[in-house]
Scaffold this active site. Structure first.
Site, PDB file in Angstrom:
ATOM      1  N   GLU A 127     -19.264 -28.173   6.224  1.00 50.32           N
ATOM      2  CA  GLU A 127     -18.488 -26.959   5.994  1.00 50.32           C
ATOM      3  C   GLU A 127     -17.767 -26.668   7.311  1.00 50.32           C
ATOM      4  O   GLU A 127     -18.367 -26.153   8.244  1.00 50.32           O
ATOM      5  CB  GLU A 127     -19.383 -25.780   5.604  1.00 50.32           C
ATOM      6  CG  GLU A 127     -18.558 -24.540   5.290  1.00 50.32           C
ATOM      7  CD  GLU A 127     -19.336 -23.239   5.425  1.00 50.32           C
ATOM      8  OE1 GLU A 127     -19.030 -22.290   4.676  1.00 50.32           O
ATOM      9  OE2 GLU A 127     -20.225 -23.148   6.289  1.00 50.32           O
ATOM     10  N   ASP A 185     -23.910 -26.212   7.079  1.00 47.88           N
ATOM     11  CA  ASP A 185     -23.299 -24.895   7.051  1.00 47.88           C
ATOM     12  C   ASP A 185     -22.681 -24.555   8.412  1.00 47.88           C
ATOM     13  O   ASP A 185     -23.274 -24.827   9.453  1.00 47.88           O
ATOM     14  CB  ASP A 185     -24.373 -23.854   6.702  1.00 47.88           C
ATOM     15  CG  ASP A 185     -23.834 -22.450   6.645  1.00 47.88           C
ATOM     16  OD1 ASP A 185     -23.116 -22.126   5.681  1.00 47.88           O
ATOM     17  OD2 ASP A 185     -24.116 -21.665   7.580  1.00 47.88           O
TER      18      ASP A 185
END
Length: 551
Positions: free
Chosen positions: A276, A215
């Site tokens: 990401e 993330d």
């Protein structure tokens, strides 16, 4: 692909896998408390296998105060009691593997929860202590330290700094949080942080996860000295526009990923990382995918682009040309738990989406959006590489943009004073069966954590399973055809000549894909059509439609 690949498919599963994103709080409620959980997920694993995906990516399942939907982690080696136990997680991993499904879990390394033991220790410790050195604690500017240390902004609005009260009650230092105040950023130049996360990776790899989704990967390194940023006058987290930003996509971040890749490579079974990384250019994204770093990355320029032929072709070309020299496949994606659902976005006047609030307030033409979402799904799954499908995408769910203010939980809504509605509208629990909420997500009479609209009765899995024209049937058909088409995984992409608003390409001798983004029907050889997003009309492909053909 199943775990044991068929002859002729690539050795590394992650190069072509279609992964299904599970947001566990909204997927299936196994214990009847209105919250999704791991027992609910276990019960639905056969559904995912029948859908035809190759695996699942599970959004954070760690212990968390839930200030940001689980992306504020208080223990990276546990399971949130809302979702179950480590035994439940082990059962999900075991049963998924038995069904031929890979499992990637979400890791949130840029920050911890403010309830993480490390941060609580830092608050209790003195300035300059080893405990505070794990985070970014700094003295403030101004005569009394009353101003933030620099001008950095938070993704959720406002400054990226919060001031603490010292243990003696005096106004104290400031700490950095690029996201919510409850998510203090870790200092990844600190050896204690690096060492601890080495152990976190091994903890989950040892339990059998096939990979980790990283993330906010570009956030993890900051420029030395923490200089002010130049946002060009736009005080929003529009990272696709940032160049040489001091807290995003800083080159030293790649040292962390090289360290992690060395750990993953000690395990068998092709353990994979997916980043990401919302950065400014395909070239900057490709840097995350060098042979000793991440394996794949989400393609955000593709996700956020408009439903227009020219921009779509441009981003496909740019992606393939930047990834090809390093031998890495792209990972295509249309949406996620952070994005407006395609059915809603594609039904708006402006179909590009660079921020969750883009287009908010505009009434969406859901029939048009559904038509385009069907075509977009077939286009995405025809492209070389892998793909990600967000839960509910296969049902054609729209965003729920009229949730009452009192049920909204996204810190984006709270931090913006209600100016931005946030991401709750794409996180409403899935409808499985029945004619009334909770539509089989929870037992009858139990209210889910976010309310489902009554209009979803026609979009449940049960309602769509017997309908040959449904979105669910389309996804099942296209995923089956993708698996069964000989040579598709290894094939390249070559454009055919076409009208300006039509995309027409061959995947070598395996498949031809035609996408009509114009306002008029286009001719296709009807006898060669394998599957179309909507039926042909008089042998022509209608507007906002995609067809797969034998080449």
């Amino acid at each position: 692909m199943a775990l044991d690949e068929e002859p002729g498919t690539p050795e590394a599963w992650w190069r072509t896998a279609v992964m299904y994103q599970v947001y566990p709080r909204s997927f299936a409620d196994g214990n009847g408390d209105g919250e999704g959980d791991l027992p609910g997920l276990r019960a639905k694993l056969p559904y995912l296998a029948d859908l035809g995906v190759d695996g699942l990516w599970i959004s954070p399942w760690f212990p968390s105060p839930m200030a940001d939907g689980g992306y504020d982690v208080s223990d990276f080696r546990g399971i949130h009691p809302m979702f179950g136990t480590l035994d439940d997680a082990d059962a999900v991993l075991r049963e998924a593997r038995d069904l031929g499904l890979r499992v990637i879990i979400d890791l949130v390394p840029n920050h911890t929860s403010d309830q993480h033991p490390w941060f609580l220790e830092a608050l209790a410790a003195a300035p300059g202590s080893a405990e505070r050195a794990r985070y970014f604690f700094r003295d403030g500017r101004g005569d009394s330290g009353e101003e933030p240390p620099n001008n950095w902004i938070s993704a959720f609005g406002g400054p990226a700094w919060s001031r603490i009260t010292e243990p003696d009650g005096s106004p104290g230092q400031w700490y950095l949080h690029l996201f919510a105040p409850e998510q203090p950023d870790l200092d990844w130049s600190n050896e204690a942080v690096l060492d601890d996360f080495d152990d976190v990776l091994r903890f989950w790899f040892d339990r059998g996860v096939d990979g980790l989704r990283i993330d906010a990967a570009p956030a993890m390194s900051k420029k030395a000295g923490l200089p002010d940023a130049d946002y060009g006058g736009v005080l929003q987290f529009r990272t696709v526009d940032w160049d040489d930003n001091p807290h995003w996509d800083v080159d030293t971040v790649h040292d962390i990923f090289r360290r992690w890749r060395a750990i993953a490579d000690t395990y068998d079974g092709d353990r994979a990382f997916v980043a990401e990384a919302v950065v400014s250019t395909p070239e900057r994204l490709a840097a995350y995918l060098r042979p000793d770093e991440m394996h794949t990355a989400f393609n955000f320029p593709y996700l956020k682009g408009p439903w227009e032929a020219g921009p779509l072709r441009d981003v496909i070309d740019a992606t393939l040309s930047s990834f090809a020299p390093i031998g890495v496949p792209s990972t295509w994606v249309l949406t996620s738990h952070d994005e407006t659902r395609p059915v809603t976005r594609y039904g708006r006047t402006t179909t590009s989406s660079y921020f969750i609030s883009d287009g908010a307030g505009e009434v969406s033409d859901l029939a048009l959006g559904t038509r385009r979402a069907r075509a977009a799904a077939m286009l995405m799954l025809a492209l070389p590489g892998g793909a990600y499908v967000y839960q509910g995408e296969e049902l054609g769910l729209p965003n729920v943009d009229d949730l009452p203010d009192e049920v909204l939980q996204d810190p984006m809504f709270l931090r913006s004073g209600g100016e931005m509605r946030g991401r709750d509208g794409c996180r409403v629990p899935l409808p499985w069966s029945g004619q009334e909420p909770p539509f089989g997500f929870s037992p009858e009479g139990v209210t889910p954590w976010l309310p489902q609209p009554e209009s979803w009765r026609d979009l449940t899995v049960e309602a769509q399973e017997g309908d040959a024209t449904s979105m669910l049937t389309l996804y099942r058909d296209v995923l089956r055809l993708r698996r069964e088409t000989p040579g598709l995984y290894a094939a390249g992409l070559a454009w055919r000549e076409s009208a300006p608003d039509v995309l027409d390409f061959d995947r070598d001798d395996a498949l031809r894909c035609v996408v009509n983004l114009s306002t008029e029907p286009v001719d296709v050889p009807a006898d060669r059509v394998l599957l179309s997003s909507i039926p042909l009309e008089d042998g022509q492909l209608p507007p906002d439609a995609t067809a797969w053909l034998r080449p």
